[in-house]
Design a protein around this motif. Structure first.
Motif, mmCIF file in Angstrom:
data_model
loop_
_atom_site.group_PDB
_atom_site.id
_atom_site.type_symbol
_atom_site.label_atom_id
_atom_site.label_comp_id
_atom_site.label_asym_id
_atom_site.label_seq_id
_atom_site.Cartn_x
_atom_site.Cartn_y
_atom_site.Cartn_z
ATOM 1 N N ILE A 1 0.814 -1.217 0.099
ATOM 2 C CA ILE A 1 0.087 0.147 -0.070
ATOM 3 C C ILE A 1 0.934 1.243 -0.047
ATOM 4 C CG2 ILE A 1 -0.265 0.154 2.453
ATOM 5 C CD1 ILE A 1 -3.006 1.225 2.093
ATOM 6 N N HIS A 2 0.415 2.112 -0.793
ATOM 7 C CA HIS A 2 1.178 3.540 -0.747
ATOM 8 C C HIS A 2 0.295 4.844 -0.870
ATOM 9 C CE1 HIS A 2 5.183 1.812 -1.612
ATOM 10 N NE2 HIS A 2 4.391 0.907 -2.131
ATOM 11 N N TRP A 3 0.626 5.835 -0.304
ATOM 12 C CA TRP A 3 -0.207 7.111 -0.434
ATOM 13 C C TRP A 3 0.552 7.809 -1.451
ATOM 14 C CZ3 TRP A 3 -4.158 8.845 2.506
ATOM 15 C CH2 TRP A 3 -4.456 8.225 3.812
ATOM 16 N N LEU A 4 -0.430 8.385 -2.662
ATOM 17 C CA LEU A 4 0.037 9.108 -3.679
ATOM 18 C C LEU A 4 0.572 10.723 -3.065
ATOM 19 C CD1 LEU A 4 -2.504 8.403 -6.665
ATOM 20 C CD2 LEU A 4 -0.319 7.441 -6.108
ATOM 21 N N PRO A 5 1.667 11.011 -3.605
ATOM 22 C CA PRO A 5 1.734 12.460 -3.225
ATOM 23 C C PRO A 5 0.873 13.364 -3.397
ATOM 24 C CG PRO A 5 3.745 11.508 -4.567
ATOM 25 C CD PRO A 5 2.340 10.627 -4.772
ATOM 26 N N GLY A 6 0.740 14.452 -2.685
ATOM 27 C CA GLY A 6 -0.128 15.528 -2.835
ATOM 28 C C GLY A 6 0.107 16.533 -3.927
ATOM 29 N N THR A 7 1.060 16.080 -4.960
ATOM 30 C CA THR A 7 1.096 17.185 -5.993
ATOM 31 C C THR A 7 0.195 16.779 -7.020
ATOM 32 O OG1 THR A 7 2.760 15.651 -6.604
ATOM 33 C CG2 THR A 7 3.586 17.278 -5.332
ATOM 34 N N PHE A 8 -0.229 15.703 -7.268
ATOM 35 C CA PHE A 8 -0.995 15.235 -8.298
ATOM 36 C C PHE A 8 -2.123 14.305 -7.713
ATOM 37 C CE2 PHE A 8 2.078 11.983 -8.184
ATOM 38 C CZ PHE A 8 1.459 10.849 -8.400
ATOM 39 N N GLU A 9 -3.156 14.130 -8.526
ATOM 40 C CA GLU A 9 -4.242 12.927 -8.408
ATOM 41 C C GLU A 9 -4.783 12.448 -9.796
ATOM 42 O OE1 GLU A 9 -8.051 14.886 -7.634
ATOM 43 O OE2 GLU A 9 -7.215 16.463 -6.958
ATOM 44 N N ILE A 10 -5.241 11.297 -9.833
ATOM 45 C CA ILE A 10 -5.925 10.624 -11.032
ATOM 46 C C ILE A 10 -7.134 10.513 -10.849
ATOM 47 C CG2 ILE A 10 -3.528 9.518 -11.004
ATOM 48 C CD1 ILE A 10 -4.865 7.059 -10.388
ATOM 49 N N ASN A 11 -7.763 10.173 -12.340
ATOM 50 C CA ASN A 11 -9.062 9.821 -12.510
ATOM 51 C C ASN A 11 -9.307 8.423 -12.707
ATOM 52 O OD1 ASN A 11 -8.227 9.742 -15.015
ATOM 53 N ND2 ASN A 11 -9.754 11.314 -15.721
ATOM 54 N N ARG A 12 -10.756 8.102 -12.950
ATOM 55 C CA ARG A 12 -10.903 6.739 -13.325
ATOM 56 C C ARG A 12 -9.862 6.159 -14.760
ATOM 57 N NH1 ARG A 12 -14.918 4.872 -10.324
ATOM 58 N NH2 ARG A 12 -16.430 6.628 -9.214
ATOM 59 N N MET A 13 -9.616 6.945 -15.361
ATOM 60 C CA MET A 13 -9.005 6.570 -16.594
ATOM 61 C C MET A 13 -7.584 6.460 -16.441
ATOM 62 S SD MET A 13 -11.116 8.074 -19.818
ATOM 63 C CE MET A 13 -9.881 7.050 -20.958
ATOM 64 N N GLY A 14 -7.021 6.969 -15.033
ATOM 65 C CA GLY A 14 -5.675 6.840 -14.795
ATOM 66 C C GLY A 14 -4.893 8.152 -15.415
ATOM 67 N N SER A 15 -5.582 9.080 -15.627
ATOM 68 C CA SER A 15 -5.128 10.382 -16.302
ATOM 69 C C SER A 15 -4.580 11.355 -15.127
ATOM 70 C CB SER A 15 -6.070 11.144 -17.316
ATOM 71 O OG SER A 15 -6.428 10.441 -18.241
ATOM 72 N N VAL A 16 -3.490 12.111 -15.198
ATOM 73 C CA VAL A 16 -3.033 12.824 -14.088
ATOM 74 C C VAL A 16 -3.447 14.166 -14.156
ATOM 75 C CG1 VAL A 16 -0.888 13.422 -12.850
ATOM 76 C CG2 VAL A 16 -0.955 11.183 -14.009
ATOM 77 N N PHE A 17 -3.814 14.687 -12.975
ATOM 78 C CA PHE A 17 -4.363 16.184 -12.931
ATOM 79 C C PHE A 17 -3.617 16.730 -11.733
ATOM 80 C CE2 PHE A 17 -7.653 13.927 -15.146
ATOM 81 C CZ PHE A 17 -7.947 14.693 -16.055
ATOM 82 N N GLU A 18 -3.393 18.149 -11.657
ATOM 83 C CA GLU A 18 -3.165 18.809 -10.547
ATOM 84 C C GLU A 18 -3.880 18.617 -9.376
ATOM 85 O OE1 GLU A 18 -2.462 22.773 -11.481
ATOM 86 O OE2 GLU A 18 -4.575 23.303 -11.872
ATOM 87 N N ASN A 19 -3.356 18.750 -8.240
ATOM 88 C CA ASN A 19 -4.016 18.596 -6.927
ATOM 89 C C ASN A 19 -3.934 19.998 -6.098
ATOM 90 O OD1 ASN A 19 -5.165 17.974 -4.343
ATOM 91 N ND2 ASN A 19 -3.963 16.015 -3.966
ATOM 92 N N ARG A 20 -5.098 20.716 -6.323
ATOM 93 C CA ARG A 20 -4.960 22.179 -5.858
ATOM 94 C C ARG A 20 -4.894 21.938 -4.376
ATOM 95 N NH1 ARG A 20 -9.950 24.512 -9.635
ATOM 96 N NH2 ARG A 20 -8.785 24.231 -11.654
ATOM 97 N N SER A 21 -5.293 21.267 -3.671
ATOM 98 C CA SER A 21 -5.323 21.286 -2.145
ATOM 99 C C SER A 21 -4.110 21.122 -1.617
ATOM 100 C CB SER A 21 -6.327 20.255 -1.664
ATOM 101 O OG SER A 21 -6.038 18.691 -1.902
#
Length: 788
Positions: free
Chosen positions: A495-515
Motif C-alpha cells: 500500500i502507498h499514499w500518492l503524493p499531494g502534488t497530483f491525483e488521477i481519475n478513473r482512466m488513470g489520467s494525471v491532474f494537478e492537486n489544488r489542495s
C-alpha cells in the motif's frame, strides 16, 4: 538337400582353405597331439579334424569336388591313413587321431565334410562301426527294419469304467501356508499428496486458443494414466517361463600399423644483409624518425627513474582504516528489543514503520503465523484474537503505547505524508482500514516531550526516556473500512499514499492537486489486481451519504467521524489487472513502486527540528471536498509508468493509464512495457533509491537485482543465487551505494557497491527466525542510521 551351385571363380574356396592352413599352422603342439571328441555335445564317436588342401588331394576328398552337399562323406581306407603317418609323420592331418585309427576294427573309416562348422572344424571322423552304419543307412531302410506292431483287440478288463468320486476328509499338507506366503500384502504405508495451485490462478476465466505448448511456460498439463476400477479385469496368477537366446556375431578387424618416424623442423631468422643494413641506416625516413622520437624516449626513461609507474594511486588516496576504529565498529549492534507479553504469542511481524515526526516511536503490525489451511481450520479461534498495530516507544519497550484495532490481520500499512495521525493499512481479507489518532496526538507527543525532555540532542539519542508505567495501553478503533464486496478479494501485499502534488481519475489520467493534500492510495493484492483509492466523497456516493446522515447512526464516542462517509461503502477509483500475454491468466503483484513514492523520505529531518504534531481538530482531512468535482488542469509529460513485482518472481514495467478496447469500448489496462523473469521466487521488495529516483532495488527468491528506469535490456546488476532465501530489503538512507537484505535464516547482509558487487560486504546473524521486514531511519544529522 539341394546340390550347391558351383563357384564360378573359386575364390571363396581358396580363401577358406588358406585360412584352414593358417589355422593348422597356428595350433600349438599340445593341440595337434591330443584329439578332442564331441562328448559334451552328446556325440562321443565324432572327432573334428582340419584337412588342408594337400591332404584333401592325397585322399581324394576335395571340397565341392569329391565331397559336396549332396554326398558330404568319403570312405577312406585304414591302410592309406597309416601310410600317410609313415610318409609325413607328425605333419599328417590325421596325426591327432593316430591311436584311434590304429585301434579301429574295420578296414574303412568314414570321413564327413562339416560345411557349417557344426563341430568347429571343416571335417570330422566317425570312430565306431555302429555310428558309420547308422550314418550310411537311408531313412527308408531304417523304417523297413522296424518290426510292425500286432493289433490286439481290447479286453473287457481294459475297458474304462467311470466311478464317481467319494468325499474324504481334508488333510492339511501345508498348502495353506504356501498360499499365505505367496499372498501379496501391503508392507509400506501409503503416501498422501496435496496438490495446490497458485493463488493468482484461482477464479481466473478460461479462454482456449491454439498455441505452441513447448514455447509457453505452464501451457499444458500432463494427463498421466491411472487404473479405472470400473474397467479393471482381475487375472489369476500365472507362472510363465522364458528363455533368452543371445545372438553371437563373429567380427574381426585389422589395423594398419605405420612405422614411427621422427619429424623435426628447423628455421632460421631472416636478417638483412650488410648492404641492406647500411642502406637503411643512412635513409632519411629512419633518421627523421629517430630525431623526432629520441626526445620522447628520453623523457619516458627519466620518468621511470624518478617515480614508480606501477604504484596504485587509489591506495594512496584511501584513508587509514585504523584512524576512526577497527572493523568491529561496523557491526550491527542490538540497541533495543520490544516485547508484548499479552498480544504477541505465536505471531509474526508483517510490517514496521518509524513515526514520521516523533523520533523514538515505532509502529509494528503483527499477524498469526498460520497457513491458509490452518486459518480455515482455526477460523473460529482467530475471531476471538484481536488484530493490532502496536506503537512502541524506546522509553518503554515492554508496554505498547497505542494499539490500533482492525477487523483482520494487517500485512502492510503506511502513515499519511501530510498528516501522520492518518494511517492506512491492508488486511488479509482484502479490506483497507483507516485510522485517525489525532485525539491521542498529545499522549504520544508527551512520550517524547514529557518531564524528561531532551536538552542536548547531539550528546545522546532522543529516545533515552524514563518509562511512564502509570498510563494504561489505549485501544483505538478504526474509523473506516472499505467495502468487502467491491475491494480486493485476497490479502493486500502493498500500500502507498500518492503524493499531494497530483491525483488521477478513473482512466488513470494525471491532474494537478489544488489542495496539496494526499487523498489517494494505491494497493496491490494477491487477487491479481492493482487498485487506486480516493478518500474523498465521490459523486456516486453523495446520495448514499445523505441517506446515512438522515438515518440515526450511533457512532461510538471514541471513533472520530473523519472518514465516516467511507465506512463499508468505500470502493476503488480505478482497478488494473495485469494479464499475461497469449493466455487468460493474470500476473499476481506483490509489490509496487511508483515514480514519486518517496514521500516518506521527505519527512525525515536531519537536524532534529521542533516537533510538529497535528492536534485534533486541526487536521486538513476533516473537511474534504468531493474528489474530482471541479475541472482540474491536466499535467502534461507526467510519467505514469511504474514497477511491479509478482509472486512468480517477475519484474514488470507497465503503465497505469487505461485505454478503450476498440471492440467492446470498455476501459482496459495497457500491455506491460517490459517483463523480466529474474527472480526464482516471490518478489518481496521493489524500492527506488532515495538518492537516485531512476534506480530501483528488487529482492525476491534467492537473488537481488538493481534496475535503471529507461534501460530495457535488463537489470544493471544481478546477484548469484544465495544459500538462503531473501525475504526483505531496503536502501540505506545515508549512503547511496549501501542497502540491507534480510534472509530466512535470521541473517542480514549489508551490500556496499563501492566495495564489492558480487557478494555482501558484511553478513551478520541477528536472530534465529526469519527477517520479515527491514526499515532504517536517520537521526543526529545523518551520522547514525538505526535499523528495525
Amino acid at each position: 538337400m539341394a546340390p550347391k551351385t558351383p563357384n564360378k571363380k573359386g575364390t571363396a574356396v581358396v580363401t577358406k582353405k588358406q585360412n584352414q592352413e593358417k589355422t593348422k599352422q597356428a595350433l600349438p603342439v599340445s593341440e595337434e597331439v591330443a584329439a578332442t571328441n564331441m562328448e559334451n555335445m552328446g556325440h562321443p564317436e565324432i572327432y573334428p579334424l582340419v584337412l588342408t588342401t594337400k591332404t584333401q588331394e592325397i585322399f581324394n576328398c576335395r571340397v565341392d569336388e569329391d565331397v559336396t552337399d549332396k554326398q558330404p562323406y568319403k570312405l577312406i581306407k585304414k591302410a592309406d591313413i597309416i601310410a600317410d603317418f609313415i610318409n609325413r609323420a607328425a605333419v599328417s592331418d590325421f596325426y591327432p587321431v593316430k591311436k584311434l585309427v590304429q585301434e579301429y576294427p574295420g578296414d574303412e573309416l568314414l570321413l564327413v565334410y562339416d560345411k557349417d562348422f557344426k563341430y568347429g572344424l571343416n571335417f570330422y571322423l566317425v570312430s565306431t562301426e555302429e555310428a558309420k552304419e547308422n550314418y550310411l543307412k537311408s531313412p527308408e531302410e531304417q523304417e523297413e527294419q522296424e518290426e510292425p506292431r500286432e493289433y490286439k483287440e481290447p479286453s473287457p478288463e481294459d475297458t474304462y469304467i467311470y466311478k464317481p468320486p467319494v468325499s474324504k476328509p481334508w488333510v492339511s499338507l501345508g498348502s495353506e501356508k504356501e498360499i499365505e506366503e505367496e499372498t501379496v500384502k501391503e508392507s509400506t504405508k501409503p503416501i498422501t499428496y496435496m496438490i495446490s495451485r497458485k493463488r493468482g490462478q484461482f477464479g481466473a476465466p478460461f479462454k482456449f486458443s491454439d498455441q505452441n505448448a513447448s514455447s509457453v511456460k505452464d501451457a499444458y498439463i500432463e494427463c498421466t494414466a491411472y487404473p479405472d476400477k470400473n474397467f479393471t479385469l482381475k487375472h489369476l496368477e500365472k507362472e510363465v517361463g522364458m528363455q533368452v537366446i543371445p545372438k553371437v556375431n563373429d567380427t574381426s578387424t585389422q589395423t594398419r600399423w605405420v612405422y614411427p618416424k621422427n619429424a623435426t623442423t628447423q628455421y632460421y631468422p631472416r636478417e638483412f644483409s650488410e648492404e641492406e643494413k647500411e642502406t637503411i641506416g643512412q635513409s632519411k625516413p629512419l633518421i627523421d624518425f629517430l630525431n623526432n622520437m629520441s626526445i620522447s624516449v628520453e623523457i619516458a626513461l627519466q620518468q621511470n627513474e624518478i617515480m614508480n609507474t606501477f604504484i596504485d594511486d587509489w591506495k594512496s588516496l584511501a584513508e587509514d582504516e585504523g584512524t576512526f576504529g577497527d572493523k568491529t565498529d561496523t557491526h550491527l549492534k542490538e540497541y533495543q528489543s520490544f516485547t508484548d507479553l499479552h498480544n504477541l504469542t505465536e505471531k509474526m511481524i508483517t510490517c514496521v514503520s518509524w513515526h514520521p515526526v516523533i523520533y523514538g516511536l515505532i509502529a509494528v503490525s503483527v499477524a498469526v503465523r498460520f497457513s491458509f489451511e490452518e486459518r480455515v481450520q482455526f477460523s473460529g479461534k482467530l475471531l476471538l484474537q484481536p488484530s493490532l498495530i502496536l506503537f512502541w516507544s524506546f522509553s518503554d519497550p515492554i508496554h505498547p503505547q497505542l494499539m490500533l484495532e482492525s477487523p483482520d490481520d494487517i500485512f502492510c500499512f503506511k502513515f499519511c505524508p501530510n498528516d501522520p495521525n492518518i494511517i492506512a493499512g491492508g488486511c488479509i481479507n482484502g479490506q483497507i482500514v483507516l485510522w485517525d489518532i489525532s485525539a491521542h496526538a498529545e499522549r504520544i507527543e508527551n512520550i517524547k516531550t514529557g518531564s524528561t525532555r531532551i536538552k542536548k540532542a547531539t550528546l545522546k539519542p532522543m529516545f533515552l526516556l524514563e518509562p511512564e508505567s502509570n498510563k494504561e495501553t489505549m485501544y483505538i478503533r478504526h474509523c473506516a473500512v472499505s467495502s468487502i464486496e467491491s475491494g480486493h478479494r485476497k490479502v493486500i501485499t502493498d500500500i502507498h499514499w500518492l503524493p499531494g502534488t497530483f491525483e488521477i481519475n478513473r482512466m488513470g489520467s494525471v491532474f494537478e492537486n489544488r489542495s496539496g493534500i494526499s487523498c489517494q492510495l494505491v494497493t496491490c493484492s494477491a487477487d491479481c489486481t492493482i487498485c487506486f483509492w480516493d478518500i474523498r466523497t465521490q459523486r456516486t456516493t453523495t446520495q448514499q451519504t445523505d441517506k446515512k446522515k438522515e438515518e440515526v447512526i450511533e457512532v461510538p464516542f471514541d471513533v472520530p467521524p473523519t472518514f465516516l462517509h467511507l465506512d463499508l461503502s468505500w470502493k476503488p477509483l480505478c482497478r488494473l489487472r495485469l494479464s499475461k500475454s497469449e493466455t487468460t491468466l493474470d500476473h499476481c503483484p506483490t509489490k509496487v513502486s511508483l515514480n514519486d513514492d518517496d514521500a516518506s523520505y521527505r519527512t525525515q529531518d536531519k537536524t532534529l527540528p521542533p516537533i510538529k504534531v497535528v492536534k485534533a481538530g486541526e487536521s486538513p482531512y476533516y473537511n474534504l471536498e468531493g474528489g474530482m468535482a471541479n475541472h482540474l488542469k491536466p499535467i502534461e509529460d507526467f510519467c505514469t509508468k511504474f514497477f511491479v513485482g509478482t509472486e512468480e518472481g517477475e519484474v514488470i514495467y507497465t503503465d497505469w493509464k487505461m485505454e478503450r478496447d476498440p471492440d467492446t469500448g470498455r476501459l482496459v489496462p495497457k500491455k506491460p512495457v517490459s517483463l523480466y523473469a529474474v527472480h526464482d521466487g516471490a518478489v518481496h521488495t521493489v524500492q527506488r533509491s532515495p538518492f537516485y529516483k531512476d534506480i530501483i532495488l528488487t529482492v525476491g527468491g534467492w537473488n537481488i537485482a538493481i534496475w535503471k528506469e529507461g534501460v530495457m535490456s535488463g537489470p544493471l546488476l544481478q546477484s548469484s543465487c544465495a544459500p538462503k532465501r531473501f525475504t526483505s530489503g531496503h536502501w540505506s538512507l545515508t549512503r547511496p551505494g549501501v542497502f540491507y537484505i534480510g534472509r530466512e535464516d535470521g541473517n542480514i547482509d549489508i551490500w556496499d557497491l563501492l566495495e564489492k558487487t558480487h557478494e555482501p560486504a558484511q553478513s551478520q546473524s541477528i536472530c534465529i527466525t526469519t527477517i520479515t521486514y527491514i526499515k532504517p531511519w536517520t537521526f543526529s544529522g545523518g551520522k547514525h542510521e538505526p535499523l528495525l
